[in-house]
Scaffold this motif. Structure first.
Motif, PDB file in Angstrom:
ATOM      1  N   GLU A   1      18.652 -28.955 -17.418  1.00 25.69           N
ATOM      2  CA  GLU A   1      17.811 -28.946 -18.423  1.00 25.69           C
ATOM      3  C   GLU A   1      16.810 -28.007 -18.510  1.00 25.69           C
ATOM      4  O   GLU A   1      16.625 -27.193 -19.562  1.00 25.69           O
ATOM      5  CB  GLU A   1      16.982 -30.391 -18.615  1.00 25.69           C
ATOM      6  N   MET A   2      16.485 -27.592 -17.225  1.00 24.26           N
ATOM      7  CA  MET A   2      15.500 -26.464 -17.289  1.00 24.26           C
ATOM      8  C   MET A   2      15.932 -24.850 -17.577  1.00 24.26           C
ATOM      9  O   MET A   2      15.610 -24.350 -17.990  1.00 24.26           O
ATOM     10  CB  MET A   2      15.137 -26.113 -15.665  1.00 24.26           C
ATOM     11  N   VAL A   3      17.446 -25.027 -17.454  1.00 23.74           N
ATOM     12  CA  VAL A   3      18.030 -23.834 -17.716  1.00 23.74           C
ATOM     13  C   VAL A   3      18.416 -23.648 -19.319  1.00 23.74           C
ATOM     14  O   VAL A   3      19.296 -22.825 -19.590  1.00 23.74           O
ATOM     15  CB  VAL A   3      18.917 -23.030 -16.939  1.00 23.74           C
ATOM     16  N   GLY A   4      18.463 -24.970 -19.781  1.00 25.28           N
ATOM     17  CA  GLY A   4      19.067 -25.002 -21.497  1.00 25.28           C
ATOM     18  C   GLY A   4      20.289 -25.421 -21.589  1.00 25.28           C
ATOM     19  O   GLY A   4      21.113 -25.019 -22.410  1.00 25.28           O
ATOM     20  N   LEU A   5      20.870 -25.996 -20.399  1.00 22.69           N
ATOM     21  CA  LEU A   5      22.462 -26.424 -20.412  1.00 22.69           C
ATOM     22  C   LEU A   5      22.736 -28.038 -20.744  1.00 22.69           C
ATOM     23  O   LEU A   5      23.627 -28.419 -20.405  1.00 22.69           O
ATOM     24  CB  LEU A   5      23.132 -25.958 -19.154  1.00 22.69           C
ATOM     25  N   LYS A   6      21.533 -28.688 -21.090  1.00 24.24           N
ATOM     26  CA  LYS A   6      21.395 -30.038 -21.331  1.00 24.24           C
ATOM     27  C   LYS A   6      22.432 -30.314 -22.417  1.00 24.24           C
ATOM     28  O   LYS A   6      22.476 -29.529 -23.580  1.00 24.24           O
ATOM     29  CB  LYS A   6      20.118 -30.411 -21.674  1.00 24.24           C
ATOM     30  N   GLY A   7      23.440 -31.025 -22.266  1.00 23.08           N
ATOM     31  CA  GLY A   7      24.284 -31.482 -23.237  1.00 23.08           C
ATOM     32  C   GLY A   7      25.729 -30.984 -23.130  1.00 23.08           C
ATOM     33  O   GLY A   7      26.509 -30.939 -23.692  1.00 23.08           O
ATOM     34  N   PHE A   8      25.756 -29.705 -22.161  1.00 21.36           N
ATOM     35  CA  PHE A   8      26.752 -29.174 -21.697  1.00 21.36           C
ATOM     36  C   PHE A   8      27.384 -29.814 -20.318  1.00 21.36           C
ATOM     37  O   PHE A   8      28.573 -28.951 -19.772  1.00 21.36           O
ATOM     38  CB  PHE A   8      26.642 -27.696 -21.519  1.00 21.36           C
ATOM     39  N   GLU A   9      26.966 -30.597 -19.605  1.00 18.63           N
ATOM     40  CA  GLU A   9      27.234 -31.045 -18.319  1.00 18.63           C
ATOM     41  C   GLU A   9      28.440 -31.412 -18.317  1.00 18.63           C
ATOM     42  O   GLU A   9      29.345 -31.408 -17.148  1.00 18.63           O
ATOM     43  CB  GLU A   9      26.078 -31.914 -17.862  1.00 18.63           C
ATOM     44  N   ALA A  10      29.144 -32.034 -19.131  1.00 23.02           N
ATOM     45  CA  ALA A  10      30.480 -32.907 -19.120  1.00 23.02           C
ATOM     46  C   ALA A  10      31.757 -31.612 -19.558  1.00 23.02           C
ATOM     47  O   ALA A  10      32.703 -31.847 -19.422  1.00 23.02           O
ATOM     48  CB  ALA A  10      30.477 -33.911 -20.201  1.00 23.02           C
ATOM     49  N   LYS A  11      31.336 -30.461 -20.004  1.00 22.83           N
ATOM     50  CA  LYS A  11      32.054 -29.188 -20.258  1.00 22.83           C
ATOM     51  C   LYS A  11      32.800 -28.644 -19.116  1.00 22.83           C
ATOM     52  O   LYS A  11      32.294 -28.754 -17.893  1.00 22.83           O
ATOM     53  CB  LYS A  11      31.312 -28.340 -21.146  1.00 22.83           C
ATOM     54  N   ARG A  12      33.773 -27.883 -19.377  1.00 23.20           N
ATOM     55  CA  ARG A  12      34.553 -27.093 -18.116  1.00 23.20           C
ATOM     56  C   ARG A  12      33.972 -25.694 -18.455  1.00 23.20           C
ATOM     57  O   ARG A  12      33.552 -25.244 -19.523  1.00 23.20           O
ATOM     58  CB  ARG A  12      36.008 -27.269 -18.179  1.00 23.20           C
ATOM     59  N   PRO A  13      33.914 -25.074 -17.069  1.00 22.59           N
ATOM     60  CA  PRO A  13      33.495 -23.664 -17.352  1.00 22.59           C
ATOM     61  C   PRO A  13      33.913 -22.878 -18.317  1.00 22.59           C
ATOM     62  O   PRO A  13      33.404 -22.093 -18.979  1.00 22.59           O
ATOM     63  CB  PRO A  13      33.712 -23.078 -15.745  1.00 22.59           C
ATOM     64  N   SER A  14      35.481 -23.168 -18.445  1.00 22.66           N
ATOM     65  CA  SER A  14      36.190 -22.169 -19.526  1.00 22.66           C
ATOM     66  C   SER A  14      35.807 -22.320 -21.117  1.00 22.66           C
ATOM     67  O   SER A  14      35.950 -21.626 -21.739  1.00 22.66           O
ATOM     68  CB  SER A  14      37.631 -22.495 -19.405  1.00 22.66           C
ATOM     69  N   GLU A  15      34.844 -23.527 -21.041  1.00 19.14           N
ATOM     70  CA  GLU A  15      34.190 -23.676 -22.621  1.00 19.14           C
ATOM     71  C   GLU A  15      33.180 -23.413 -22.667  1.00 19.14           C
ATOM     72  O   GLU A  15      32.622 -23.251 -23.835  1.00 19.14           O
ATOM     73  CB  GLU A  15      34.217 -25.329 -22.749  1.00 19.14           C
ATOM     74  N   LEU A  16      32.370 -22.623 -21.711  1.00 19.64           N
ATOM     75  CA  LEU A  16      31.177 -21.958 -21.766  1.00 19.64           C
ATOM     76  C   LEU A  16      31.075 -20.449 -21.984  1.00 19.64           C
ATOM     77  O   LEU A  16      32.090 -19.721 -21.504  1.00 19.64           O
ATOM     78  CB  LEU A  16      30.147 -22.302 -20.784  1.00 19.64           C
ATOM     79  N   SER A  17      30.242 -19.792 -22.508  1.00 21.34           N
ATOM     80  CA  SER A  17      29.950 -18.309 -22.607  1.00 21.34           C
ATOM     81  C   SER A  17      29.503 -17.799 -21.253  1.00 21.34           C
ATOM     82  O   SER A  17      29.240 -18.540 -20.407  1.00 21.34           O
ATOM     83  CB  SER A  17      28.840 -17.720 -23.579  1.00 21.34           C
ATOM     84  N   GLY A  18      29.724 -16.502 -21.201  1.00 18.79           N
ATOM     85  CA  GLY A  18      29.292 -15.901 -19.764  1.00 18.79           C
ATOM     86  C   GLY A  18      27.894 -16.146 -19.307  1.00 18.79           C
ATOM     87  O   GLY A  18      27.639 -16.459 -18.274  1.00 18.79           O
ATOM     88  N   GLY A  19      27.034 -16.055 -20.302  1.00 15.84           N
ATOM     89  CA  GLY A  19      25.574 -16.301 -20.168  1.00 15.84           C
ATOM     90  C   GLY A  19      25.567 -17.764 -19.537  1.00 15.84           C
ATOM     91  O   GLY A  19      24.626 -18.136 -18.630  1.00 15.84           O
TER      92      GLY A  19
END
Lengths: 255, 266
Positions: free
Chosen positions: B123-141
């Motif tokens: 939550e502190m780094v602004g990734l709340k809501g992405f916790e169930a995603k796999r790394p390949s679904e996320l951007s580099g940042g």
């Protein structure tokens, strides 16, 4: 229209292929002892139905047993080669050399060592022909593990076992399954090789051979079809396992 | 004042076919508790070797590293690491990636507690809501944000960052600088950052250590004279511009060290 791509197109292609085959035999007026037509096959299946069931089971369990041995031995070998450079340098030339031997030449060798052990010889051949890709893929998967992956865990004081179960093993799974697809086909070839060559053999290969001896050509072609179907089933069984255990490696289409 | 991280007279060489290649020579760096040290230097001057030494993954030929006064002889769980390559485990969700260090460092901790801790950081780094995603679904940042969370999830005393923002575009990088500053305000840790980016070193660092060319020793130490509460505009302030000019000059000296020596000798 997903059903169109998944069902309609493949089924149409299959139907066209069968029609083409039928037409080829019909146009040339080939007799059944030259080439059987698809329309000859149902009769062959019905006539020998019990044999097909019995022999298919023989071929199937021996292929799967050989493949299971390959997975065990291949993974173990791959782990040894993946973790130890000395083992890799020592074993690699041996493995490549062994793999280069056409396996048909091993059939009489095995038959002489283990006379009359038909089940054992068949499983052994299925194993011998198929462990190589598994060993190589596991060893490459382990030896090419990026050092940062190791550092992340090692910097926390993780043991080698933890390192293996948490990172090395899962990371190697996609390569392992790629190799398993190849190995499954190879094991199938190994089983049939022994079944066809051995006198008094069992399995679909032996049924094929008996069709040849008796001049029952529709039976031979029927066996080929049965082999193709079983090969497809084995292949998709591996795909299913891959989906379950390494599904994460498939890129999502939207991503 | 003795630092939490003390790098004392570290000399290290790598064996090569052409004989030992010295990379570090009598290196001295001291970082006080909860301070942020940035290390800059020319390419190939042994900066990454330094991170492995501090993490206890490598033992130096001479000298040593002390954390809290204790000599580092093997890896310890009070250290967190993040690299340029986020090295997330592709088969785990983002949440389970962040939890990974807890599985090793705190095997008795319950799942519930682990998830709470990881979610707090995400939550502190602004990734709340992405916790169930796999790394390949996320951007580099986003992946690098997750990697940062993983590096500090077990509340390490020391955070080692080896060019963590090097592969990101300029805007994402500045976002992550801010994220890192916010994280440190929430829960302080002593940081050693290896970087090529002088602006990054000034914006994030309390001190900037300039390493000489190979074999590297500490050539220059800059105290960053900026308020703790910084935002990105501060880099356009006169003080920042002056500090950047000094650092750039020092890097030029570090790069030209061998040629300068030759000029003196001739």
């Amino acid at each position: 229209m997903n059903w169109k791509h998944k069902i309609l197109i493949p089924v149409t292609a299959l139907a066209l292929f069968t029609l083409g085959w039928e037409a080829l035999v019909w146009v040339n007026q080939w007799p059944a002892y030259k080439m059987a037509a698809p329309s000859d096959l149902p009769a062959a299946f019905v006539e020998h139905f019990d044999l097909f069931v019995q022999m298919s089971w023989q071929t199937l369990w021996r292929t799967v047993a050989g493949l299971a041995l390959s997975v065990l031995a291949g993974t173990l070998l791959g782990m040894i080669m993946g973790f130890s450079r000395i083992a890799r340098e020592a074993l690699y030339p041996l493995l490549v050399g062994f793999n280069a031997i056409p396996k048909a030449t091993l059939v009489p060798v095995i038959a002489l060592i283990f006379i009359g052990q038909h089940d054992f010889n068949t499983v052994l051949m299925a194993f011998l022909i198929s462990f190589f890709p598994i060993a190589v893929s596991v060893s490459i998967g382990l030896s090419t593990l990026e050092p940062e992956y190791r550092d992340i865990l090692r910097s926390l004081g993780a043991s080698r076992v933890t390192l293996f179960t948490k990172i090395a093993l899962p990371k190697t799974l996609p390569e392992f399954f790629g190799a398993l697809k190849v190995a499954a086909t190879l094991a199938f070839i190994g089983t049939n090789l022994v079944e066809i060559v051995s006198p008094h053999g069992r399995g679909l290969g032996a049924l094929f051979r008996s069709g040849e001896t008796n001049g029952d050509y529709p039976l031979m072609f029927a066996v080929l079809i049965a082999l193709a179907v079983m090969g497809i089933l084995i292949y998709y069984a591996v795909i299913l396992l891959e989906r379950i255990f390494a599904g994460w490696a498939e890129r999502s289409e939207t991503g | 004042m003795t630092g939490l991280i003390e790098i004392e007279g570290v000399t290290h060489a790598y064996p090569t076919a052409a004989g030992p290649l010295p990379v570090l020579e009598n290196l001295q760096i001291s970082v006080p508790e909860n301070e942020f040290a940035a290390v800059v230097g020319p390419s190939g001057c042994g900066k990454s070797t330094l991170t492995r030494l501090v993490a206890g993954l490598l033992l130096p030929d001479e000298g040593g590293v002390r954390l809290h006064g204790e000599w580092v002889r093997s890896p310890r769980s009070t250290v967190g690491m993040a690299f340029q390559n986020p090295v997330l485990l592709e088969w785990r969700t983002i949440l389970d990636n962040v939890i990974l260090p807890l599985e090793i460092v705190a095997p008795r901790m319950g799942r519930r507690e682990r998830v709470d801790r990881a979610m707090q950081l995400l939550e502190m780094v602004g990734l709340k809501g992405f916790e169930a995603k796999r790394p390949s679904e996320l951007s580099g940042g986003m992946r690098q944000r997750a990697s940062l969370c993983r590096a500090i999830v077990h509340k390490p005393e020391v955070l080692i960052l080896d060019e963590p923002f090097g592969a990101l575009d300029a805007f994402t990088r500045e976002d992550l600088w801010q994220t890192l500053r916010n994280l440190r305000q929430e829960e302080p840790f002593t940081t050693l950052l290896i970087t090529h980016d002088l602006r990054e070193s000034v914006f994030l660092g309390d001190q900037v250590f300039v390493l000489s060319g190979r074999p590297a020793h500490t050539q220059y130490v800059l105290d960053v004279d900026l308020p703790d509460d910084r935002d990105i505009e501060i880099l356009y302030d006169t003080r920042s511009v002056e500090m950047l000019a000094i650092l750039r000059e020092q890097i030029r000296i570090a790069q030209g060290r061998s040629t300068a020596e030759q000029a003196v000798n001739s």
